[in-house]
Design a protein around this motif. Structure first.
Motif, PDB file in Angstrom:
ATOM      1  N   ARG A 182     -31.593 -25.417  -3.295  1.00 38.54           N
ATOM      2  CA  ARG A 182     -30.594 -24.830  -4.182  1.00 38.54           C
ATOM      3  C   ARG A 182     -31.058 -23.463  -4.696  1.00 38.54           C
ATOM      4  N   PRO A 223     -24.624 -22.465  -1.820  1.00 40.09           N
ATOM      5  CA  PRO A 223     -24.058 -23.710  -1.277  1.00 40.09           C
ATOM      6  C   PRO A 223     -23.055 -23.441  -0.170  1.00 40.09           C
ATOM      7  N   TRP A 236     -25.036 -28.220  -1.298  1.00 45.02           N
ATOM      8  CA  TRP A 236     -26.360 -28.153  -0.675  1.00 45.02           C
ATOM      9  C   TRP A 236     -26.634 -29.521  -0.048  1.00 45.02           C
ATOM     10  N   GLU A 264     -23.285 -31.221 -12.273  1.00 43.55           N
ATOM     11  CA  GLU A 264     -24.061 -31.292 -11.042  1.00 43.55           C
ATOM     12  C   GLU A 264     -24.225 -32.750 -10.619  1.00 43.55           C
TER      13      GLU A 264
END
Length: 346
Positions: free
Chosen positions: A231, A236, A242, A321
């Protein structure tokens, strides 16, 4: 493909006559055999771990791990009920080993993966080596490898089992054996495989033709470190975030010959649409979100499991996330030259 030719009384009489000799005209079924795009009975579906866990705890009071050989609840795709399939080519189930139990040693031609959903400190032994299992660990059990599970802790242990059972059934190639003892003899130090193969070095006499990774536990903490490093170093991919692919250090190919396994981090927001021919089983380990899969929307959180069928457009939407583990039959499709992916709305 063009539509089937119109039927006539003469043609139907012909079909009935040759049917007695176990023959069928290709032109009557060709459009169902060779389709313009993948057509699957597999459906988008999700399972909440809390519901699975409740059922597993009840099962734990009904049957022991030794009686069952493997105390597992199969996750059946609603479009494939009664077939023990999570996709047309793959199997999924959740296994429970209670404190003090041993799931007896056996081996079979089916390859298996374990992905730990809850618990810490139970173990799996594979071909004479024991590995301790922690949340999020991905454990490989190669085909025809002796393996048993044990729980010497004071808490239950749950993990997802992923196997290629439908593929092996398709080829009529299933064999299985039980060991005379519940637990196989441990002949190698714990961590030996990772020490020999997991540091960018391999023994000079390693078997480079091995179809299976010699590493049989890919720890969650180490996988997260690799994902976080990725990352920091690159942007991404719009449709995948990712994503890393677990590999066999001897060949650079997949960790298992019939199943590809992935580890994926998504940033807040929505991915762009993507569809691929490999139906995929996902497990959320951190974060939460929802996935639009075809016409269905499935919400999920930590430990929940969901499925995207072949060629269904997939969009993941997350507010924080999020980390996903997944597996599919891409390894086989790529070897056969069948795998395709289409990114975007095309």
């Amino acid at each position: 493909m063009e539509k089937p030719a119109a039927e006539t009384p003469e043609r139907l009489a012909f079909y009935n006559r040759i049917d007695k000799s176990h023959m069928t005209p290709l032109w009557a079924v060709l459009s169902d055999l060779v389709t313009p795009e993948p057509r699957s009975a597999c459906q988008p579906v999700g399972w909440r771990f809390a519901e699975i866990r409740e059922a597993m705890v009840e099962a734990g009071g009904l049957i022991t791990a030794k009686e069952a050989e493997r105390r597992v609840l199969i996750l059946e795709n609603p479009g494939l009920r009664g077939q023990s399939k999570v996709t047309t080519s793959l199997y999924a189930g959740v296994q429970l080993v209670l404190p003090g139990e041993v799931a007896p040693a056996h081996r079979h031609t089916q390859s298996a993966l374990r992905f730990v959903l809850e618990g810490s400190g139970a173990h799996t032994s594979v071909n004479g080596e024991k590995t301790v299992m922690e949340y999020g660990d991905f454990v490989v059990t190669p085909q025809w490898a002796w393996h048993d599970h044990g729980n010497e802790t004071d808490r239950p242990m749950f993990w997802l089992d992923g196997l290629d059972i439908p593929m092996v059934q398709f080829f009529d190639a299933s064999f299985a054996e039980m060991l005379d003892e519940d637990a196989q003899p441990v002949t190698r130090p714990t961590g030996q495989s990772a020490a020999e193969y997991g540091n960018g070095l391999i023994p000079v006499d390693a078997d480079h033709a091995s179809l299976n990774s010699p590493i049989f536990n890919y720890p969650y903490a180490r996988s997260l470190e690799a994902l976080d490093a990725m990352r920091k170093g690159r942007d991404p991919v719009p449709c995948h975030g990712w994503t890393l692919r677990y590999t066999n250090p001897l060949t650079g190919g997949d960790a298992m010959p019939t199943m590809t396994t992935f580890f994926q981090r998504l940033a807040p927001g929505a991915t762009t649409p993507c569809r691929a021919t490999d139906a995929t089983v996902f497990v959320c380990t951190e974060g939460a979100g929802q996935s639009r899969i075809g016409d269905e929307t499935i919400s999920w959180g930590p430990r929940d499991i969901f499925v995207a069928p072949s060629w269904a457009p997939v969009v993941h939407e997350v507010a924080e996330e999020t980390v996903l583990f997944s597996y599919s039959d891409r390894a086989v499709q790529e070897k056969l030259g069948l795998w395709r992916e289409r990114r975007g709305n095309a």
